[in-house]
Design a protein around this motif. Structure first.
Motif, PDB file in Angstrom:
ATOM      1  N   LEU A  37       1.580  -4.530  12.696  1.00 45.25           N
ATOM      2  CA  LEU A  37       0.476  -4.494  13.663  1.00 45.25           C
ATOM      3  C   LEU A  37       0.198  -3.081  14.157  1.00 45.25           C
ATOM      4  N   VAL A  38       1.229  -2.239  14.192  1.00 45.24           N
ATOM      5  CA  VAL A  38       1.036  -0.842  14.578  1.00 45.24           C
ATOM      6  C   VAL A  38       0.398  -0.064  13.418  1.00 45.24           C
ATOM      7  N   LEU A  39       0.873  -0.311  12.206  1.00 48.78           N
ATOM      8  CA  LEU A  39       0.359   0.405  11.035  1.00 48.78           C
ATOM      9  C   LEU A  39      -1.065   0.007  10.677  1.00 48.78           C
ATOM     10  N   TYR A  40      -1.410  -1.253  10.923  1.00 43.24           N
ATOM     11  CA  TYR A  40      -2.724  -1.770  10.551  1.00 43.24           C
ATOM     12  C   TYR A  40      -3.384  -2.390  11.787  1.00 43.24           C
ATOM     13  N   PRO A  41      -3.922  -1.555  12.680  1.00 40.76           N
ATOM     14  CA  PRO A  41      -4.600  -2.118  13.858  1.00 40.76           C
ATOM     15  C   PRO A  41      -5.691  -3.095  13.406  1.00 40.76           C
ATOM     16  N   CYS A  42      -5.790  -4.212  14.093  1.00 38.03           N
ATOM     17  CA  CYS A  42      -6.709  -5.259  13.632  1.00 38.03           C
ATOM     18  C   CYS A  42      -7.330  -5.989  14.814  1.00 38.03           C
ATOM     19  N   GLU A  43      -8.277  -6.835  14.486  1.00 36.22           N
ATOM     20  CA  GLU A  43      -8.889  -7.727  15.479  1.00 36.22           C
ATOM     21  C   GLU A  43      -8.366  -9.146  15.315  1.00 36.22           C
ATOM     22  N   LYS A  44      -7.824  -9.433  14.125  1.00 38.91           N
ATOM     23  CA  LYS A  44      -7.334 -10.775  13.833  1.00 38.91           C
ATOM     24  C   LYS A  44      -6.062 -10.675  12.994  1.00 38.91           C
ATOM     25  N   LEU A  45      -5.068 -11.500  13.349  1.00 37.36           N
ATOM     26  CA  LEU A  45      -3.845 -11.614  12.562  1.00 37.36           C
ATOM     27  C   LEU A  45      -3.782 -13.017  11.996  1.00 37.36           C
ATOM     28  N   ILE A  46      -3.668 -13.101  10.676  1.00 39.52           N
ATOM     29  CA  ILE A  46      -3.454 -14.384  10.008  1.00 39.52           C
ATOM     30  C   ILE A  46      -2.013 -14.383   9.510  1.00 39.52           C
ATOM     31  N   LEU A  47      -1.253 -15.367   9.948  1.00 38.24           N
ATOM     32  CA  LEU A  47       0.129 -15.537   9.500  1.00 38.24           C
ATOM     33  C   LEU A  47       0.119 -16.619   8.431  1.00 38.24           C
ATOM     34  N   ASN A  48       0.250 -16.196   7.184  1.00 35.96           N
ATOM     35  CA  ASN A  48       0.189 -17.106   6.046  1.00 35.96           C
ATOM     36  C   ASN A  48       1.601 -17.609   5.747  1.00 35.96           C
ATOM     37  N   LEU A  49       1.794 -18.916   5.906  1.00 37.64           N
ATOM     38  CA  LEU A  49       3.115 -19.511   5.697  1.00 37.64           C
ATOM     39  C   LEU A  49       3.176 -20.359   4.431  1.00 37.64           C
ATOM     40  N   THR A  69       2.054 -11.777  21.359  1.00 34.78           N
ATOM     41  CA  THR A  69       1.729 -10.381  21.084  1.00 34.78           C
ATOM     42  C   THR A  69       0.228 -10.218  20.854  1.00 34.78           C
ATOM     43  N   CYS A  70      -0.349 -11.103  20.062  1.00 32.90           N
ATOM     44  CA  CYS A  70      -1.792 -11.038  19.790  1.00 32.90           C
ATOM     45  C   CYS A  70      -2.603 -11.320  21.057  1.00 32.90           C
ATOM     46  N   ALA A  71      -2.179 -12.287  21.842  1.00 32.10           N
ATOM     47  CA  ALA A  71      -2.898 -12.615  23.076  1.00 32.10           C
ATOM     48  C   ALA A  71      -2.921 -11.422  24.028  1.00 32.10           C
ATOM     49  N   ARG A  72      -1.795 -10.727  24.152  1.00 27.39           N
ATOM     50  CA  ARG A  72      -1.726  -9.550  25.021  1.00 27.39           C
ATOM     51  C   ARG A  72      -2.638  -8.435  24.538  1.00 27.39           C
ATOM     52  N   SER A  73      -2.803  -8.328  23.237  1.00 31.32           N
ATOM     53  CA  SER A  73      -3.604  -7.247  22.653  1.00 31.32           C
ATOM     54  C   SER A  73      -5.058  -7.643  22.420  1.00 31.32           C
TER      55      SER A  73
END
Length: 105
Positions: A37-49, A69-73
């Motif tokens: 998340l630090v290396l690739y600043p984004c607007e959306k995180l998809i966690l593919n399981l 973490t996403c909610a805080r950011s």
């Protein structure tokens, strides 16, 4: 053993987990995801399981941590492709009521 890969495109970071997400791998998964998340600043995180072969309750901690973490950011957070066994764990914990789960990869 857990394998973590990432792909970034148009403000979306996808982190894919494959293998076993258990108490041995949970801390490393959280740390690697935070680094990504630090290396690739984004607007959306998809966690593919979709590649998980096993997940115990430690996987809940990973998903909840990344959700917070996403909610805080201010990032959107989506869990995608959870196989049936992990999905049963998520449903038992009530996570589909508080975050987005998508089928497929």
């Amino acid at each position: 053993m857990l394998h973590i890969t990432q792909a970034e495109r148009d403000g979306t970071l996808m982190i894919s987990l494959s293998g076993e997400l258990d108490h041995h791998a949970a801390r490393a998964a959280i740390e690697q995801a935070e680094d990504l998340l630090v290396l690739y600043p984004c607007e959306k995180l998809i966690l593919n399981l979709s590649g998980l072969t096993f997940m115990d309750s430690s996987g809940l901690a990973v998903v909840l941590h990344l959700h917070r973490t996403c909610a805080r950011s201010g990032y959107e957070f989506i869990v995608r492709g959870a196989p049936p066994q992990p999905m049963r764990v998520f449903e038992a914990a009530g996570l589909p009521q508080v975050m987005i789960f998508e089928r497929g990869e």
